[in-house]
Motif scaffolding. Structure first.
Motif, PDB file in Angstrom:
ATOM      1  N   ALA A  13       3.155 -14.733   5.350  1.00 12.24           N
ATOM      2  CA  ALA A  13       2.327 -14.215   6.603  1.00 12.24           C
ATOM      3  C   ALA A  13       1.639 -14.986   7.173  1.00 12.24           C
ATOM      4  CB  ALA A  13       0.711 -13.140   5.273  1.00 12.24           C
ATOM      5  N   GLY A  14       1.764 -16.457   7.218  1.00 17.50           N
ATOM      6  CA  GLY A  14       0.727 -17.444   7.698  1.00 17.50           C
ATOM      7  C   GLY A  14       1.727 -17.757   8.629  1.00 17.50           C
ATOM      8  N   SER A  15       2.959 -18.298   8.388  1.00 15.31           N
ATOM      9  CA  SER A  15       4.499 -17.911   9.689  1.00 15.31           C
ATOM     10  C   SER A  15       4.370 -17.030  10.193  1.00 15.31           C
ATOM     11  CB  SER A  15       5.494 -18.412   8.604  1.00 15.31           C
ATOM     12  OG  SER A  15       5.698 -19.572   7.671  1.00 15.31           O
ATOM     13  N   ARG A  16       4.328 -15.600   9.964  1.00 16.76           N
ATOM     14  CA  ARG A  16       4.648 -14.457  10.563  1.00 16.76           C
ATOM     15  C   ARG A  16       3.063 -14.855  12.323  1.00 16.76           C
ATOM     16  NH1 ARG A  16       7.048 -11.167  13.165  1.00 16.76           N
ATOM     17  NH2 ARG A  16       6.157  -9.227  13.383  1.00 16.76           N
ATOM     18  N   PHE A  17       1.973 -15.451  11.638  1.00 19.38           N
ATOM     19  CA  PHE A  17       1.477 -15.078  12.740  1.00 19.38           C
ATOM     20  C   PHE A  17       2.050 -15.846  13.922  1.00 19.38           C
ATOM     21  CE2 PHE A  17      -1.491 -18.078  14.654  1.00 19.38           C
ATOM     22  CZ  PHE A  17      -2.151 -16.726  15.329  1.00 19.38           C
ATOM     23  N   TYR A  18       2.807 -16.737  14.372  1.00 22.89           N
ATOM     24  CA  TYR A  18       3.547 -17.324  14.187  1.00 22.89           C
ATOM     25  C   TYR A  18       4.420 -17.430  15.301  1.00 22.89           C
ATOM     26  CZ  TYR A  18       0.232 -21.212  13.279  1.00 22.89           C
ATOM     27  OH  TYR A  18      -1.245 -22.356  13.208  1.00 22.89           O
ATOM     28  N   GLU A  19       5.182 -15.988  14.864  1.00 21.69           N
ATOM     29  CA  GLU A  19       6.462 -15.756  14.761  1.00 21.69           C
ATOM     30  C   GLU A  19       5.502 -14.041  16.190  1.00 21.69           C
ATOM     31  OE1 GLU A  19       8.528 -13.826  12.612  1.00 21.69           O
ATOM     32  OE2 GLU A  19       9.078 -15.944  11.575  1.00 21.69           O
ATOM     33  N   VAL A  20       4.381 -13.700  15.693  1.00 21.05           N
ATOM     34  CA  VAL A  20       3.784 -12.881  16.194  1.00 21.05           C
ATOM     35  C   VAL A  20       3.349 -13.421  17.430  1.00 21.05           C
ATOM     36  CG1 VAL A  20       1.700 -11.346  16.650  1.00 21.05           C
ATOM     37  CG2 VAL A  20       3.061 -10.753  14.527  1.00 21.05           C
ATOM     38  N   VAL A  21       2.063 -14.381  17.793  1.00 21.55           N
ATOM     39  CA  VAL A  21       2.006 -14.607  19.017  1.00 21.55           C
ATOM     40  C   VAL A  21       2.770 -16.302  20.448  1.00 21.55           C
ATOM     41  CG1 VAL A  21      -0.400 -14.898  18.629  1.00 21.55           C
ATOM     42  CG2 VAL A  21       0.659 -17.145  17.777  1.00 21.55           C
ATOM     43  N   GLN A  22       3.915 -15.644  19.601  1.00 20.43           N
ATOM     44  CA  GLN A  22       4.864 -16.352  20.649  1.00 20.43           C
ATOM     45  C   GLN A  22       4.672 -15.852  21.832  1.00 20.43           C
ATOM     46  OE1 GLN A  22       7.016 -19.182  19.962  1.00 20.43           O
ATOM     47  NE2 GLN A  22       6.075 -18.772  18.174  1.00 20.43           N
ATOM     48  N   PRO A  23       4.874 -17.006  22.687  1.00 19.09           N
ATOM     49  CA  PRO A  23       4.269 -16.832  24.311  1.00 19.09           C
ATOM     50  C   PRO A  23       5.673 -16.347  24.810  1.00 19.09           C
ATOM     51  CG  PRO A  23       5.227 -19.252  23.690  1.00 19.09           C
ATOM     52  CD  PRO A  23       4.757 -19.054  22.569  1.00 19.09           C
ATOM     53  N   ARG A  41      -3.486 -13.943  25.240  1.00 17.47           N
ATOM     54  CA  ARG A  41      -2.592 -13.525  24.539  1.00 17.47           C
ATOM     55  C   ARG A  41      -3.021 -13.663  22.783  1.00 17.47           C
ATOM     56  NH1 ARG A  41       1.422 -17.474  22.546  1.00 17.47           N
ATOM     57  NH2 ARG A  41       0.766 -18.443  24.968  1.00 17.47           N
ATOM     58  N   ILE A  42      -3.919 -14.377  22.208  1.00 19.81           N
ATOM     59  CA  ILE A  42      -4.447 -15.068  21.342  1.00 19.81           C
ATOM     60  C   ILE A  42      -5.197 -13.342  20.565  1.00 19.81           C
ATOM     61  CG2 ILE A  42      -5.583 -16.012  19.300  1.00 19.81           C
ATOM     62  CD1 ILE A  42      -2.809 -17.581  19.804  1.00 19.81           C
ATOM     63  N   GLU A  43      -5.935 -13.561  21.522  1.00 25.03           N
ATOM     64  CA  GLU A  43      -7.350 -12.620  21.382  1.00 25.03           C
ATOM     65  C   GLU A  43      -6.593 -10.918  21.557  1.00 25.03           C
ATOM     66  OE1 GLU A  43     -10.147 -12.794  24.224  1.00 25.03           O
ATOM     67  OE2 GLU A  43     -10.440 -14.271  23.586  1.00 25.03           O
ATOM     68  N   SER A  44      -5.388 -11.022  22.138  1.00 23.12           N
ATOM     69  CA  SER A  44      -4.575  -9.885  22.101  1.00 23.12           C
ATOM     70  C   SER A  44      -3.822  -9.184  20.622  1.00 23.12           C
ATOM     71  CB  SER A  44      -3.456  -9.275  23.258  1.00 23.12           C
ATOM     72  OG  SER A  44      -2.028 -10.264  23.205  1.00 23.12           O
ATOM     73  N   HIS A  45      -3.992  -9.941  19.848  1.00 21.84           N
ATOM     74  CA  HIS A  45      -3.528 -10.815  18.193  1.00 21.84           C
ATOM     75  C   HIS A  45      -4.702 -11.292  17.700  1.00 21.84           C
ATOM     76  CE1 HIS A  45       0.789  -9.986  19.624  1.00 21.84           C
ATOM     77  NE2 HIS A  45       0.453 -10.825  20.818  1.00 21.84           N
ATOM     78  N   TYR A  89      -5.271 -13.238  14.504  1.00 26.09           N
ATOM     79  CA  TYR A  89      -5.527 -14.377  14.411  1.00 26.09           C
ATOM     80  C   TYR A  89      -6.952 -14.371  13.315  1.00 26.09           C
ATOM     81  CZ  TYR A  89      -8.018 -17.905  15.944  1.00 26.09           C
ATOM     82  OH  TYR A  89      -9.029 -19.132  16.369  1.00 26.09           O
ATOM     83  N   LEU A  90      -7.090 -13.565  13.291  1.00 29.13           N
ATOM     84  CA  LEU A  90      -7.888 -13.275  11.816  1.00 29.13           C
ATOM     85  C   LEU A  90      -7.582 -13.589  10.831  1.00 29.13           C
ATOM     86  CD1 LEU A  90     -10.637 -10.061  13.290  1.00 29.13           C
ATOM     87  CD2 LEU A  90     -10.856 -12.784  12.976  1.00 29.13           C
ATOM     88  N   ALA A  91      -6.316 -12.801  10.627  1.00 33.28           N
ATOM     89  CA  ALA A  91      -6.152 -12.988   8.661  1.00 33.28           C
ATOM     90  C   ALA A  91      -5.154 -14.681   9.093  1.00 33.28           C
ATOM     91  CB  ALA A  91      -4.500 -12.305   9.312  1.00 33.28           C
ATOM     92  N   LEU A  92      -5.169 -15.101  10.330  1.00 37.93           N
ATOM     93  CA  LEU A  92      -5.063 -16.986  10.042  1.00 37.93           C
ATOM     94  C   LEU A  92      -6.254 -16.888   9.800  1.00 37.93           C
ATOM     95  CD1 LEU A  92      -2.727 -19.458  10.369  1.00 37.93           C
ATOM     96  CD2 LEU A  92      -3.804 -19.902  13.183  1.00 37.93           C
TER      97      LEU A  92
END
Length: 190
Positions: A57-67, A95-99, A103-106
């Protein structure tokens, strides 16, 4: 273990939602199955244990917020000005705030990492790689500022995002935009 990549992604996205809504203690296979709308027992077919689910799930965060490619082009090919960096920093915050849930999960994962060495190692590696990429990309792009500028903006904007997502009444949108402009001007221009 199952290997359907779409199902795995759905389960990880559900895990992120559970983390954001219920915290790390609420992250169970049953909760993930329910959030994903899949039959009970599905998550346990994809992840050997809860630690693996947390880590992925931690790795998935970075996929979700890619520029986007446009944003990356603005870095590499955009004007080499403070105004461009300001626009880029505003894009990052937006971008981060839209996810929000990601971010809260991270944040939940970071707290959990203080108690789980394997998760801490994975997050440390991932965050370090992200920081190194941002510094390298900034320097190679020829944008104004140095490596320390990137690090200072990273730290300042992360805390601004934290304030926005956890205590949204602290700063108005206008104040946040002004703070971004001021941070960039002071860090880049001195």
């Amino acid at each position: 273990m199952r290997t359907n990549p779409e199902r795995r992604q759905t389960l990880l996205d559900a895990a992120i939602e559970v983390l954001a809504e219920q915290g790390a203690r609420g992250l169970t296979f049953r909760a993930v199955d329910k959030q994903a709308g899949v039959p009970a027992g599905t998550a346990s077919n994809y992840f050997t244990n809860r630690d693996e689910l947390l880590t992925q799930a931690g790795s998935r965060f970075y996929e979700v917020v890619q520029p986007s490619e446009e944003t990356m082009a603005q870095v590499t090919d955009g004007p080499k000005t403070v105004e461009n960096i300001t626009a880029l920093m505003k894009e990052v915050v937006g971008r981060i705030e839209s996810h929000r849930t990601a971010y809260l999960a991270l944040l939940e994962l970071r707290l959990e990492a203080t108690r789980r060495p394997e998760l801490r190692a994975v997050l440390t590696e991932r965050v370090r790689a992200d920081i190194d990429f941002n510094v390298r990309n900034h320097l190679e792009s020829g944008q104004p500022g140095d490596a320390e500028s990137v690090l200072l903006l990273y730290l300042a904007l992360n805390w601004l995002i934290l304030e926005h997502l956890t205590l949204p009444g602290i700063f108005t949108e206008e104040q946040s935009m002004t703070l971004i402009e001021t941070a960039v001007a002071r860090v880049i221009c001195g």
